[in-house]
Scaffold this active site. Structure first.
Site, PDB file in Angstrom:
ATOM      1  N   SER A   1     -38.778  28.653 -10.713  1.00  0.00           N
ATOM      2  CA  SER A   1     -37.656  29.353 -11.343  1.00  0.00           C
ATOM      3  C   SER A   1     -37.086  28.444 -12.421  1.00  0.00           C
ATOM      4  O   SER A   1     -37.297  27.221 -12.390  1.00  0.00           O
ATOM      5  CB  SER A   1     -36.573  29.642 -10.296  1.00  0.00           C
ATOM      6  OG  SER A   1     -35.358  30.055 -10.899  1.00  0.00           O
TER       7      SER A   1
ATOM      8  N   TYR B   1     -29.986  26.698  -3.671  1.00  0.00           N
ATOM      9  CA  TYR B   1     -31.195  27.248  -4.284  1.00  0.00           C
ATOM     10  C   TYR B   1     -31.762  26.314  -5.348  1.00  0.00           C
ATOM     11  O   TYR B   1     -32.971  26.057  -5.377  1.00  0.00           O
ATOM     12  CB  TYR B   1     -30.882  28.616  -4.883  1.00  0.00           C
ATOM     13  CG  TYR B   1     -32.074  29.288  -5.516  1.00  0.00           C
ATOM     14  CD1 TYR B   1     -33.179  29.656  -4.745  1.00  0.00           C
ATOM     15  CD2 TYR B   1     -32.096  29.568  -6.880  1.00  0.00           C
ATOM     16  CE1 TYR B   1     -34.277  30.280  -5.324  1.00  0.00           C
ATOM     17  CE2 TYR B   1     -33.186  30.195  -7.465  1.00  0.00           C
ATOM     18  CZ  TYR B   1     -34.273  30.549  -6.691  1.00  0.00           C
ATOM     19  OH  TYR B   1     -35.358  31.168  -7.264  1.00  0.00           O
TER      20      TYR B   1
END
Length: 244
Positions: free
Chosen positions: A132, A145
């Site tokens: 990501s 995250y």
């Protein structure tokens, strides 16, 4: 690529994983689909001529059973992952953090470690890890995250050096905003909150990411794409968006 090339895709029951499985099948691969939601896997596999096998990357025994049941492969797509919660560090939920690290980091470690011998033995192995832009950036309330994605990225990039000179390639795909079940999972099924994430923006689709994965793994054997960062035109960074 020959007629018997096999690709393994984790997290293949929906979103980027499902789209990637479909894209690889269309490109001529036999695809082994792994995920926890086996009913959805079976339906997808039947449509693309693939094989569905249960897989929970947070469970060492599940990974071992999956690898034992899967045939030798040339391509591994580490796609299983996700986020939970959006809390500041001072009120962080340790269970959420533990799940994110187990899924994104240790899950990638377990599956890659188990399959590396067969990938190298194929003579042209390829490990694709979907991380990501959170693997490059941090943002408020996202430390659980972003820290997991930073670690997953570091794991993947380390493999590039450790296997230099061996017949295996490593590609990291770093998507920005993609409309999948990602936000729905992060917000524990709150559809209204999830929909608000994408309001006023045309995000990437799972198909966009899948096409990028397929492009990377169908390059010639001497050609390694180290990383590809992809974002919607309306997104400059993890925190800067232009909303209509």
């Amino acid at each position: 690529m020959n007629d018997i090339d096999t690709a393994i895709v984790s997290g293949a029951s929906s979103g980027i994983g499902e789209a990637t499985a479909r894209g690889l099948a269309a490109a001529g691969f036999h695809v082994i689909l792994g995920a926890r939601r086996v009913d959805r896997l079976v339906a997808i596999a039947s449509e693309i001529g693939g094989t569905a096998l249960p897989l929970d990357v947070t469970s060492p025994s599940s990974v071992a059973e999956f690898v034992a049941a899967a045939p030798a492969c040339r391509v591994l797509v580490n796609n299983a992952g996700g986020a939970r919660g959006l809390d500041p560090v001072e009120s962080a939920d340790e269970d959420h953090w533990r799940w994110m690290w187990e899924t994104n980091v240790l899950g990638t470690l377990r599956l890659t470690k188990a399959l590396l011998p067969t990938l190298v033995a194929s003579g042209d192995g390829h490990v694709v890890t979907v991380t990501s832009i959170a693997a490059r950036e941090v943002y408020d309330r996202g430390a659980g995250y972003t820290s997991a994605k930073h670690a997953q990225s570091a794991l993947h990039r380390t493999l590039r050096g450790e296997h230099l000179g061996q017949p295996v390639r490593f590609t990291e795909i770093l998507p920005g905003m993609v409309e999948t079940e990602f936000s729905l999972v992060r917000f524990d099924g709150d559809a209204e909150r999830s929909d608000a994430v994408y309001a006023g923006v045309t995000p990437l689709t799972a198909q966009d990411v899948a096409e990028t994965v397929v492009f990377a793994v169908t390059r010639p054997a001497h050609f390694n794409i180290d990383e590809i960062v992809l974002k919607p035109r309306a997104q400059a960074s993890a925190t800067r968006l232009h909303r209509e």
